[in-house]
Write a protein that holds these residues in place. Structure first.
Motif, PDB file in Angstrom:
ATOM      1  N   PRO A   6       0.824  -1.212   0.000  1.00  0.00           N
ATOM      2  CA  PRO A   6       0.000   0.000   0.000  1.00  0.00           C
ATOM      3  C   PRO A   6       0.859   1.262   0.000  1.00  0.00           C
ATOM      4  CG  PRO A   6      -0.437  -1.350   1.951  1.00  0.00           C
ATOM      5  CD  PRO A   6       0.634  -2.017   1.176  1.00  0.00           C
ATOM      6  N   GLN A   7       0.348   2.274  -0.654  1.00  0.00           N
ATOM      7  CA  GLN A   7       1.058   3.545  -0.786  1.00  0.00           C
ATOM      8  C   GLN A   7       0.697   4.478   0.369  1.00  0.00           C
ATOM      9  OE1 GLN A   7       3.269   3.468  -2.924  1.00  0.00           O
ATOM     10  NE2 GLN A   7       3.876   5.546  -3.291  1.00  0.00           N
ATOM     11  N   LEU A   8       1.705   5.049   0.998  1.00  0.00           N
ATOM     12  CA  LEU A   8       1.498   6.066   2.026  1.00  0.00           C
ATOM     13  C   LEU A   8       1.461   7.444   1.373  1.00  0.00           C
ATOM     14  CD1 LEU A   8       3.964   5.067   4.883  1.00  0.00           C
ATOM     15  CD2 LEU A   8       1.500   5.240   5.066  1.00  0.00           C
ATOM     16  N   PRO A   9       0.702   8.370   1.952  1.00  0.00           N
ATOM     17  CA  PRO A   9       0.786   9.749   1.453  1.00  0.00           C
ATOM     18  C   PRO A   9       2.201  10.288   1.706  1.00  0.00           C
ATOM     19  CG  PRO A   9      -1.045   9.489   3.001  1.00  0.00           C
ATOM     20  CD  PRO A   9      -0.250   8.230   3.028  1.00  0.00           C
ATOM     21  N   PRO A  10       2.603  11.333   0.997  1.00  0.00           N
ATOM     22  CA  PRO A  10       3.942  11.903   1.238  1.00  0.00           C
ATOM     23  C   PRO A  10       4.080  12.377   2.685  1.00  0.00           C
ATOM     24  CG  PRO A  10       2.850  12.971  -0.628  1.00  0.00           C
ATOM     25  CD  PRO A  10       1.860  12.051  -0.012  1.00  0.00           C
ATOM     26  N   ARG A  11       5.291  12.336   3.187  1.00  0.00           N
ATOM     27  CA  ARG A  11       5.587  12.712   4.578  1.00  0.00           C
ATOM     28  C   ARG A  11       5.078  14.124   4.895  1.00  0.00           C
ATOM     29  NH1 ARG A  11       6.215  10.896   9.280  1.00  0.00           N
ATOM     30  NH2 ARG A  11       7.788  11.836  10.577  1.00  0.00           N
ATOM     31  N   TRP A  12       5.245  15.074   3.966  1.00  0.00           N
ATOM     32  CA  TRP A  12       4.794  16.449   4.204  1.00  0.00           C
ATOM     33  C   TRP A  12       3.285  16.494   4.420  1.00  0.00           C
ATOM     34  CZ3 TRP A  12       1.125  18.380   1.021  1.00  0.00           C
ATOM     35  CH2 TRP A  12       1.009  17.826  -0.265  1.00  0.00           C
ATOM     36  N   PHE A  13       2.540  15.614   3.730  1.00  0.00           N
ATOM     37  CA  PHE A  13       1.096  15.583   3.881  1.00  0.00           C
ATOM     38  C   PHE A  13       0.700  15.043   5.256  1.00  0.00           C
ATOM     39  CE2 PHE A  13      -3.042  13.574   3.595  1.00  0.00           C
ATOM     40  CZ  PHE A  13      -3.804  14.589   3.045  1.00  0.00           C
ATOM     41  N   ILE A  14       1.355  13.975   5.688  1.00  0.00           N
ATOM     42  CA  ILE A  14       1.071  13.380   7.002  1.00  0.00           C
ATOM     43  C   ILE A  14       1.336  14.401   8.102  1.00  0.00           C
ATOM     44  CG2 ILE A  14       1.799  11.617   8.655  1.00  0.00           C
ATOM     45  CD1 ILE A  14       2.343   9.781   6.214  1.00  0.00           C
ATOM     46  N   ARG A  15       2.498  15.039   8.037  1.00  0.00           N
ATOM     47  CA  ARG A  15       2.841  16.033   9.064  1.00  0.00           C
ATOM     48  C   ARG A  15       1.877  17.226   9.028  1.00  0.00           C
ATOM     49  NH1 ARG A  15       7.964  15.714  11.460  1.00  0.00           N
ATOM     50  NH2 ARG A  15       7.982  17.966  11.631  1.00  0.00           N
ATOM     51  N   GLY A  16       1.507  17.660   7.842  1.00  0.00           N
ATOM     52  CA  GLY A  16       0.571  18.777   7.708  1.00  0.00           C
ATOM     53  C   GLY A  16      -0.807  18.440   8.259  1.00  0.00           C
ATOM     54  N   ALA A  17      -1.257  17.204   8.039  1.00  0.00           N
ATOM     55  CA  ALA A  17      -2.566  16.790   8.556  1.00  0.00           C
ATOM     56  C   ALA A  17      -2.574  16.816  10.084  1.00  0.00           C
ATOM     57  CB  ALA A  17      -2.918  15.395   8.043  1.00  0.00           C
ATOM     58  N   TRP A  18      -1.489  16.349  10.717  1.00  0.00           N
ATOM     59  CA  TRP A  18      -1.436  16.363  12.184  1.00  0.00           C
ATOM     60  C   TRP A  18      -1.340  17.792  12.716  1.00  0.00           C
ATOM     61  CZ3 TRP A  18      -3.417  12.660  14.672  1.00  0.00           C
ATOM     62  CH2 TRP A  18      -3.354  11.359  14.182  1.00  0.00           C
ATOM     63  N   ARG A  19      -0.614  18.646  12.021  1.00  0.00           N
ATOM     64  CA  ARG A  19      -0.553  20.057  12.441  1.00  0.00           C
ATOM     65  C   ARG A  19      -1.934  20.706  12.347  1.00  0.00           C
ATOM     66  NH1 ARG A  19       4.747  20.754   9.417  1.00  0.00           N
ATOM     67  NH2 ARG A  19       6.280  20.546  11.086  1.00  0.00           N
ATOM     68  N   ALA A  20      -2.636  20.412  11.265  1.00  0.00           N
ATOM     69  CA  ALA A  20      -3.985  20.964  11.093  1.00  0.00           C
ATOM     70  C   ALA A  20      -4.920  20.462  12.192  1.00  0.00           C
ATOM     71  CB  ALA A  20      -4.529  20.591   9.713  1.00  0.00           C
ATOM     72  N   HIS A  21      -4.771  19.204  12.575  1.00  0.00           N
ATOM     73  CA  HIS A  21      -5.604  18.646  13.640  1.00  0.00           C
ATOM     74  C   HIS A  21      -5.333  19.350  14.966  1.00  0.00           C
ATOM     75  CE1 HIS A  21      -7.784  14.779  14.965  1.00  0.00           C
ATOM     76  NE2 HIS A  21      -7.997  15.720  15.848  1.00  0.00           N
ATOM     77  N   ARG A  22      -4.065  19.566  15.290  1.00  0.00           N
ATOM     78  CA  ARG A  22      -3.715  20.288  16.526  1.00  0.00           C
ATOM     79  C   ARG A  22      -4.267  21.714  16.500  1.00  0.00           C
ATOM     80  NH1 ARG A  22       1.506  17.903  15.826  1.00  0.00           N
ATOM     81  NH2 ARG A  22       2.281  19.923  15.188  1.00  0.00           N
ATOM     82  N   THR A  23      -4.201  22.361  15.337  1.00  0.00           N
ATOM     83  CA  THR A  23      -4.734  23.716  15.200  1.00  0.00           C
ATOM     84  C   THR A  23      -6.243  23.719  15.401  1.00  0.00           C
ATOM     85  OG1 THR A  23      -2.943  24.308  13.690  1.00  0.00           O
ATOM     86  CG2 THR A  23      -4.921  25.694  13.639  1.00  0.00           C
ATOM     87  N   LEU A  24      -6.929  22.743  14.828  1.00  0.00           N
ATOM     88  CA  LEU A  24      -8.375  22.625  14.999  1.00  0.00           C
ATOM     89  C   LEU A  24      -8.736  22.482  16.480  1.00  0.00           C
ATOM     90  CD1 LEU A  24     -11.201  22.269  13.726  1.00  0.00           C
ATOM     91  CD2 LEU A  24     -10.701  19.825  13.593  1.00  0.00           C
ATOM     92  N   LEU A  25      -7.987  21.675  17.207  1.00  0.00           N
ATOM     93  CA  LEU A  25      -8.225  21.535  18.648  1.00  0.00           C
ATOM     94  C   LEU A  25      -8.049  22.873  19.360  1.00  0.00           C
ATOM     95  CD1 LEU A  25      -6.477  18.149  19.380  1.00  0.00           C
ATOM     96  CD2 LEU A  25      -8.850  18.696  19.896  1.00  0.00           C
ATOM     97  N   ARG A  26      -6.974  23.569  19.018  1.00  0.00           N
ATOM     98  CA  ARG A  26      -6.672  24.833  19.697  1.00  0.00           C
ATOM     99  C   ARG A  26      -7.735  25.892  19.418  1.00  0.00           C
ATOM    100  NH1 ARG A  26      -1.791  25.214  18.161  1.00  0.00           N
ATOM    101  NH2 ARG A  26      -2.147  26.481  16.326  1.00  0.00           N
ATOM    102  N   VAL A  27      -8.117  26.078  18.153  1.00  0.00           N
ATOM    103  CA  VAL A  27      -9.073  27.144  17.825  1.00  0.00           C
ATOM    104  C   VAL A  27     -10.493  26.808  18.273  1.00  0.00           C
ATOM    105  CG1 VAL A  27      -7.689  28.026  15.914  1.00  0.00           C
ATOM    106  CG2 VAL A  27      -9.511  26.400  15.446  1.00  0.00           C
ATOM    107  N   SER A  28     -10.802  25.522  18.438  1.00  0.00           N
ATOM    108  CA  SER A  28     -12.144  25.145  18.891  1.00  0.00           C
ATOM    109  C   SER A  28     -12.198  24.939  20.401  1.00  0.00           C
ATOM    110  CB  SER A  28     -12.608  23.863  18.186  1.00  0.00           C
ATOM    111  OG  SER A  28     -11.904  22.742  18.685  1.00  0.00           O
ATOM    112  N   ALA A  29     -11.109  25.252  21.101  1.00  0.00           N
ATOM    113  CA  ALA A  29     -11.033  25.042  22.555  1.00  0.00           C
ATOM    114  C   ALA A  29     -11.388  23.591  22.901  1.00  0.00           C
ATOM    115  CB  ALA A  29     -11.918  26.032  23.301  1.00  0.00           C
ATOM    116  N   ASP A  30     -10.872  22.650  22.109  1.00  0.00           N
ATOM    117  CA  ASP A  30     -11.042  21.202  22.303  1.00  0.00           C
ATOM    118  C   ASP A  30     -12.469  20.705  22.066  1.00  0.00           C
ATOM    119  OD1 ASP A  30      -8.369  21.082  22.879  1.00  0.00           O
ATOM    120  OD2 ASP A  30      -8.641  20.829  25.030  1.00  0.00           O
ATOM    121  N   ARG A  31     -13.331  21.525  21.489  1.00  0.00           N
ATOM    122  CA  ARG A  31     -14.690  21.070  21.212  1.00  0.00           C
ATOM    123  C   ARG A  31     -14.740  20.180  19.972  1.00  0.00           C
ATOM    124  NH1 ARG A  31     -15.408  26.423  22.307  1.00  0.00           N
ATOM    125  NH2 ARG A  31     -15.782  26.864  20.123  1.00  0.00           N
TER     126      ARG A  31
END
Length: 149
Positions: A2-27
């Motif tokens: 199976p093919q993995l997404p590029p490393r930059w995409f994986i890291r970017g997705a996790w950064r976006a998830h952390r940002t979503l948590l922060r801006v939504s106050a964990d909601r």
């Protein structure tokens, strides 16, 4: 294989998830796993082994009784993730869930317990082909058990 997404995409997705948590106050962004279904999302806070400062990371997990089980996979890269290195230096951390926060102590599952938990992770959608992705690392991927302290 199976093919993995590029490393930059994986890291970017996790950064976006952390940002979503922060801006939504964990909601938005933390979730509970569904048995035989999708893994849940939690935030783990460890103490940096070199800096001594709190470090947070969002992880997928399944539940095993009162314990939370995750993989030290670092986006399937060869290196161990920093949070796992931090927990090996000091196994105490804090888990944030939709239902609240509490302290945890981390251990690495071994032997029959590891095999049982690895099989349970296979039943969970969202991880993809665990065996194929883990084989890319060139070494065993740690199954991490976070037990309430």
């Amino acid at each position: 294989m199976p093919q993995l997404p590029p490393r930059w995409f994986i890291r970017g997705a996790w950064r976006a998830h952390r940002t979503l948590l922060r801006v939504s106050a964990d909601r938005v962004g933390l979730s509970t796993p569904t048995p035989g279904g999708k893994f849940g999302m939690l935030r783990l806070t460890t103490i940096g082994r070199r800096t001594g400062t709190p470090r947070g990371v969002v992880l997928g997990y399944i539940q095993d009784g009162d314990n939370y089980v995750t993989l030290a996979m670092n986006g399937w890269a060869k290196e161990d993730p920093a949070w796992w290195l931090n927990l090996r230096a000091d196994p105490h951390g804090t888990v944030d869930l939709r239902t609240g926060s509490h302290p945890v102590t981390a251990t690495e599952a071994t032997g029959a317990d590891r095999e049982r938990l690895w099989a349970a992770l296979h039943d969970c959608t969202g991880y993809g082909d665990l065996d194929a992705f883990a084989a890319r690392r060139g070494r065993e991927t740690a199954v991490v058990v976070l037990a309430r302290s």
